[in-house]
Enzyme design. Structure first.
Site, PDB file in Angstrom:
ATOM      1  N   SER A 145       0.986  -1.204   0.008  1.00 40.02           N
ATOM      2  CA  SER A 145       0.015   0.018  -0.026  1.00 40.02           C
ATOM      3  C   SER A 145       0.817   1.265   0.071  1.00 40.02           C
ATOM      4  O   SER A 145       2.024   1.078   0.367  1.00 40.02           O
ATOM      5  CB  SER A 145      -0.711  -0.056   1.208  1.00 40.02           C
ATOM      6  OG  SER A 145      -1.387   1.306   1.633  1.00 40.02           O
ATOM      7  N   TYR A 158      -3.715  -0.601  10.160  1.00 44.02           N
ATOM      8  CA  TYR A 158      -3.591  -0.841   8.730  1.00 44.02           C
ATOM      9  C   TYR A 158      -2.369  -0.580   8.344  1.00 44.02           C
ATOM     10  O   TYR A 158      -1.388  -1.029   7.529  1.00 44.02           O
ATOM     11  CB  TYR A 158      -4.637  -0.058   7.807  1.00 44.02           C
ATOM     12  CG  TYR A 158      -4.623  -0.254   6.529  1.00 44.02           C
ATOM     13  CD1 TYR A 158      -5.322  -1.304   5.902  1.00 44.02           C
ATOM     14  CD2 TYR A 158      -3.832   0.673   5.427  1.00 44.02           C
ATOM     15  CE1 TYR A 158      -5.359  -1.599   4.601  1.00 44.02           C
ATOM     16  CE2 TYR A 158      -4.103   0.413   4.132  1.00 44.02           C
ATOM     17  CZ  TYR A 158      -4.722  -0.682   3.740  1.00 44.02           C
ATOM     18  OH  TYR A 158      -4.773  -0.817   2.335  1.00 44.02           O
TER      19      TYR A 158
HETATM   20  N1  LIG Z   1      -8.366   0.388  -2.296  1.00 41.32           N
HETATM   21  C1  LIG Z   1      -7.313   0.908  -2.223  1.00 41.32           C
HETATM   22  O1  LIG Z   1      -7.039   2.194  -2.368  1.00 41.32           O
HETATM   23  C2  LIG Z   1      -6.104   0.212  -1.619  1.00 41.32           C
HETATM   24  C3  LIG Z   1      -4.799   0.567  -1.700  1.00 41.32           C
HETATM   25  C4  LIG Z   1      -3.642   0.140  -1.500  1.00 41.32           C
HETATM   26  C5  LIG Z   1      -3.964  -1.448  -0.814  1.00 41.32           C
HETATM   27  N2  LIG Z   1      -4.981  -1.796  -1.142  1.00 41.32           N
HETATM   28  C6  LIG Z   1      -5.133  -3.179  -0.719  1.00 41.32           C
HETATM   29  O2  LIG Z   1      -5.664  -4.017  -1.598  1.00 41.32           O
HETATM   30  C7  LIG Z   1      -6.249  -5.172  -1.445  1.00 41.32           C
HETATM   31  C8  LIG Z   1      -7.457  -5.210  -1.838  1.00 41.32           C
HETATM   32  O3  LIG Z   1      -8.407  -4.111  -1.431  1.00 41.32           O
HETATM   33  P1  LIG Z   1      -9.450  -4.019  -1.983  1.00 41.32           P
HETATM   34  O4  LIG Z   1      -9.564  -2.272  -2.282  1.00 41.32           O
HETATM   35  O5  LIG Z   1      -9.858  -4.549  -3.410  1.00 41.32           O
HETATM   36  O6  LIG Z   1     -10.896  -3.930  -1.034  1.00 41.32           O
HETATM   37  P2  LIG Z   1     -12.105  -4.555  -0.840  1.00 41.32           P
HETATM   38  O7  LIG Z   1     -12.870  -4.326   0.201  1.00 41.32           O
HETATM   39  O8  LIG Z   1     -12.737  -4.112  -2.087  1.00 41.32           O
HETATM   40  O9  LIG Z   1     -11.903  -6.114  -1.132  1.00 41.32           O
HETATM   41  C9  LIG Z   1     -11.151  -6.835  -0.227  1.00 41.32           C
HETATM   42  C10 LIG Z   1     -11.246  -8.164  -0.322  1.00 41.32           C
HETATM   43  O10 LIG Z   1     -10.771  -8.987   0.870  1.00 41.32           O
HETATM   44  C11 LIG Z   1     -11.619 -10.135   1.305  1.00 41.32           C
HETATM   45  N3  LIG Z   1     -11.187 -10.111   2.655  1.00 41.32           N
HETATM   46  C12 LIG Z   1     -11.509  -9.424   3.667  1.00 41.32           C
HETATM   47  N4  LIG Z   1     -11.319  -9.789   5.049  1.00 41.32           N
HETATM   48  C13 LIG Z   1     -11.339 -11.020   4.897  1.00 41.32           C
HETATM   49  C14 LIG Z   1     -10.955 -12.191   5.568  1.00 41.32           C
HETATM   50  N5  LIG Z   1     -11.159 -12.080   7.016  1.00 41.32           N
HETATM   51  N6  LIG Z   1     -10.867 -13.510   5.102  1.00 41.32           N
HETATM   52  C15 LIG Z   1     -10.808 -13.482   3.529  1.00 41.32           C
HETATM   53  N7  LIG Z   1     -10.907 -12.541   2.848  1.00 41.32           N
HETATM   54  C16 LIG Z   1     -11.032 -11.223   3.297  1.00 41.32           C
HETATM   55  C17 LIG Z   1     -12.852  -9.835   0.863  1.00 41.32           C
HETATM   56  O11 LIG Z   1     -13.701 -10.973   0.674  1.00 41.32           O
HETATM   57  C18 LIG Z   1     -12.714  -8.825  -0.408  1.00 41.32           C
HETATM   58  O12 LIG Z   1     -12.650  -9.897  -1.591  1.00 41.32           O
HETATM   59  C19 LIG Z   1      -6.128  -5.201   0.181  1.00 41.32           C
HETATM   60  O13 LIG Z   1      -4.898  -5.720   0.712  1.00 41.32           O
HETATM   61  C20 LIG Z   1      -6.105  -3.615   0.396  1.00 41.32           C
HETATM   62  O14 LIG Z   1      -5.211  -3.342   1.649  1.00 41.32           O
HETATM   63  C21 LIG Z   1      -6.011  -1.147  -1.424  1.00 41.32           C
END
Ligand SMILES: NC(=O)c1ccc[n+]([C@@H]2O[C@H](COP(=O)([O-])OP(=O)(O)OC[C@H]3O[C@@H](n4cnc5c(N)ncnc54)[C@H](O)[C@@H]3O)[C@@H](O)[C@H]2O)c1
Length: 254
Positions: A145, A158
């Site tokens: 991230s 986080y």
């Molecule tokens: N959205 C952003 O701006 C961003 C930026 C940097 C990093 N990220 C990282 O990217 C990854 C995906 O984020 P996103 O934006 O797609 O989030 P999102 O909330 O849209 O999706 C999260 C996913 O994680 C799964 N998940 C959550 N808790 C879980 C658990 N306890 N067990 C199994 N699965 C679980 C959910 O089912 C979902 O499929 C994450 O690691 C997040 O930290 C996101």
């Protein structure tokens, strides 16, 4: 397709594959020829996998809560079964976000975030590597991230988990890169997904501050991560390991 990027016949496990960034990266791997197991928390994972199969892809769903240690074990075993006992690519894109000022941050939420975002990633990497090391081949891709580089606000758990992901990725690379496994992290910038609902609210002053700093002029989407996911999953990245690759529309450079 250039042969360097061809992953036909490869087997991948993509956590968080039911929605958001993980969904799009899983789709990208399938488009590049890979068989994929997606993992998600809700029963919807079966439907998402069925929808991918209806489009002609090889995709299987496994439901589970990666915040619980026994569940991580079960999810991995079940995923491996679906992949016929082998795995070439592990992409950990599951994650959660909890927002409170640091002084008020509930410790139960600290534990929850660290378990889901960091501990489960280590366990999955360890389990996948035990198989990959035997054949001297594997691609492990974690999701870091912007908070792997800077601290953020109101997200102590986080930020700690994502700082941890960057260091874990480097450490695992040191242990395994000489034995055929590339370990790298994708560090998405500010992406328009449900995780960022609070920041994407135009009433939130941080929406404008963040948006102004993105040289690309827009927030990212899951589609923006497909290319880097395929690169890191394929032979194109065979000499890349221990890298934390920002995909952020230029945000960090500003
Ligand atoms: N959205 C952003 O701006 C961003 C930026 C940097 C990093 N990220 C990282 O990217 C990854 C995906 O984020 P996103 O934006 O797609 O989030 P999102 O909330 O849209 O999706 C999260 C996913 O994680 C799964 N998940 C959550 N808790 C879980 C658990 N306890 N067990 C199994 N699965 C679980 C959910 O089912 C979902 O499929 C994450 O690691 C997040 O930290 C996101």
């Amino acid at each position: 397709m250039h042969p360097l990027f061809d992953i036909h016949g490869k087997k991948a496990l993509v956590t968080g594959g039911t929605r958001g960034l993980g969904y799009k990266m899983a789709e990208g791997l399938m488009e590049a020829g890979c068989e994929v197991v997606i993992v998600g928390t809700s029963a919807r994972v079966e439907q998402v996998a069925a929808d991918f199969r209806a489009r002609g892809f090889s995709c299987w769903g496994v439901q589970g809560n990666l915040g619980q240690r026994e569940e991580v074990e079960r999810v991995f075993a079940r995923s491996l079964e679906k992949l016929g006992g082998d795995i070439d690519i592990l992409l950990t894109s599951h994650g959660i976000q909890r927002r409170h000022m640091a002084e008020d941050f509930p410790l139960e939420e600290w534990d929850e975030v660290l378990s889901v975002n960091l501990t489960s990633v280590f366990i999955l990497c360890q389990k996948a590597a035990r198989i990959m090391l035997k054949k001297g081949y594997g691609k492990i891709i974690t999701v870091a991230s912007m908070n792997s580089f800077f601290g953020g606000q109101m997200i102590p758990a986080y930020a700690a988990s994502k700082g941890g992901i960057a260091q874990l990725t480097r450490e695992l690379s040191n242990d395994w890169a000489g034995r055929g496994i590339n370990v790298n992290a994708i560090a998405p910038g500010y992406m328009a997904t449900e995780m960022n609902a609070a920041l994407l609210d135009p009433q939130n002053p941080r929406y404008a501050t963040i948006s102004e700093r993105i040289p690309a002029g827009r927030w990212g989407t899951g589609d923006d991560l497909k290319g880097v996911a395929i690169f890191l999953a394929s032979g194109a990245s065979d000499y890349v390991s221990g890298a934390i690759i920002p995909v952020d529309g230029g945000y960090l450079g500003k």
